[in-house]
Design a protein around this motif. Sequence first.
Motif, mmCIF file in Angstrom:
data_model
loop_
_atom_site.group_PDB
_atom_site.id
_atom_site.type_symbol
_atom_site.label_atom_id
_atom_site.label_comp_id
_atom_site.label_asym_id
_atom_site.label_seq_id
_atom_site.Cartn_x
_atom_site.Cartn_y
_atom_site.Cartn_z
ATOM 1 N N ALA A 1 0.855 4.094 -2.860
ATOM 2 C CA ALA A 1 0.653 5.522 -2.613
ATOM 3 C C ALA A 1 1.805 6.326 -3.212
ATOM 4 O O ALA A 1 1.613 7.408 -3.789
ATOM 5 C CB ALA A 1 0.544 5.777 -1.108
ATOM 6 N N TRP A 2 3.005 5.759 -3.091
ATOM 7 C CA TRP A 2 4.201 6.427 -3.631
ATOM 8 C C TRP A 2 4.070 6.573 -5.152
ATOM 9 O O TRP A 2 4.320 7.636 -5.719
ATOM 10 C CB TRP A 2 5.432 5.598 -3.262
ATOM 11 C CG TRP A 2 6.752 6.244 -3.582
ATOM 12 C CD1 TRP A 2 7.011 7.573 -3.728
ATOM 13 C CD2 TRP A 2 7.991 5.568 -3.786
ATOM 14 N NE1 TRP A 2 8.330 7.771 -4.003
ATOM 15 C CE2 TRP A 2 8.966 6.561 -4.039
ATOM 16 C CE3 TRP A 2 8.386 4.230 -3.759
ATOM 17 C CZ2 TRP A 2 10.300 6.247 -4.275
ATOM 18 C CZ3 TRP A 2 9.709 3.929 -3.990
ATOM 19 C CH2 TRP A 2 10.658 4.920 -4.241
ATOM 20 N N GLY B 1 0.821 -1.206 0.000
ATOM 21 C CA GLY B 1 0.000 0.000 0.000
ATOM 22 C C GLY B 1 0.855 1.256 0.000
ATOM 23 O O GLY B 1 0.563 2.231 -0.721
ATOM 24 N N ALA B 2 1.957 1.230 0.758
ATOM 25 C CA ALA B 2 2.858 2.374 0.811
ATOM 26 C C ALA B 2 3.485 2.615 -0.565
ATOM 27 O O ALA B 2 3.570 3.754 -1.041
ATOM 28 C CB ALA B 2 3.942 2.147 1.870
ATOM 29 N N ALA C 1 1.306 6.548 -6.902
ATOM 30 C CA ALA C 1 0.220 7.469 -7.227
ATOM 31 C C ALA C 1 0.697 8.913 -7.108
ATOM 32 O O ALA C 1 0.465 9.735 -8.019
ATOM 33 C CB ALA C 1 -0.965 7.214 -6.295
ATOM 34 N N VAL C 2 1.387 9.237 -6.011
ATOM 35 C CA VAL C 2 1.878 10.606 -5.812
ATOM 36 C C VAL C 2 2.877 10.956 -6.907
ATOM 37 O O VAL C 2 2.851 12.060 -7.480
ATOM 38 C CB VAL C 2 2.515 10.750 -4.407
ATOM 39 C CG1 VAL C 2 3.235 12.092 -4.278
ATOM 40 C CG2 VAL C 2 1.448 10.613 -3.333
#
Lengths: 256, 130
Positions: free
Chosen positions: B114-115, B110-111, B117-118
């Motif tokens: 998110a990375w 998940g981390a 996506a950002v």
Amino acid sequence: MTSEATATRTVTLEVFRYHPERDDAPSFQSYEVPYREEWVVLDALNWLKDEVDGTLSYRWSCRMGVCGSCGMMVNGRPRLTCNAFLREFMPGPIRVEPLRGFPVERDMVTVLDDFMGKLTDVKPWMIREQEQPVEEGEYRQTPSQLADFKQFSMCINCMLCYAACPVYEHEDEFIGPAALALAQRYNLDSRDQGNAQRQELIWSDEGIWDCTFVGECSAVCPKHVDPAGAIQQAKVEATNSFFLSFLPFTPPGMGR
Amino acid sequence: MPGPLPRQKSNTWWNQRWAYRIVLLRELSSVAVAAYVVLLLLLLVSQVREGEGAFASHVDVLTSPLLWIVHLVILAFAQLHSSTWFALTPKALPLKLGGRRVPDALITAGAYGAWLAVSAVVLVIVLVVA
């Protein structure tokens, strides 16, 4: 291979020796020990003590990874010698030393006073504001509530995590991995009400904030307790509590 | 009567295992990341105070071969910083869903998600603005 054939093979054990009444400084003594595939390092030490040198000193008891007495450094790594098989280290030599970071009483026997004191300081027992009378039955708990702390309750106080922790090695005051994990074990237990009593010490510099998350305590733990995880979770809790203390109200589910 | 051997403190503990060396590099990586942030801040300050021309000459310096190497080193440290902390995230932030613990690998994934996506958003902004 027959057992007779394996018995003729040997392996070298380099054993840490220190007898304060005899030695000015510690030294290593090499011994040839019969190699057997099913032998652990503790078996080899027991053979040495029985057959070669009765003055060899070390702690052991259960031989099945439960009592937590036989922790030593094996080839530089903290291990329970009862589950460190000789075959892992072949062809040898195998270096056996007392757990690092502790004073040495004699050979592999370390002085445990510091750990025992710190363990007591974190109050690793059930604290109730008001004891419920026996007639009212047991304190009940859901499987989910049990899962919150079960992992941390598996600790056998073997102190391998202390021997793996460079912070404990250098900071005399650091409470250390196992004691902090056990504090967390009771803090997370839904039946316990002792958080406030443990907080001052756990949340102090000598407590969780000395930890730099090296993580080796969890890597060497024979019971998969994960003290590093327990300490980081306590840090998150302490940080949340600090910021929440500025709010004029307690958000739902955050009251402790 | 001689007593127990006092506990020993080693100054070379960090060089005794790879696990310790990587922890030390991980801690050191924050210096590289912080230094780069300061560098970018100084660039912004110079643009505001000295104008467009000064800013362009600073950017020229940043794209010189030597600074390319510095950039690569800082990038490597930044990767180490992110990947080691993502690996440790499940220990510090265990999640429970429906009374069960979410597997560690899923939290780490998940981390990374998110990375990604950002990073994608940043890429879009950079490409669209440029």
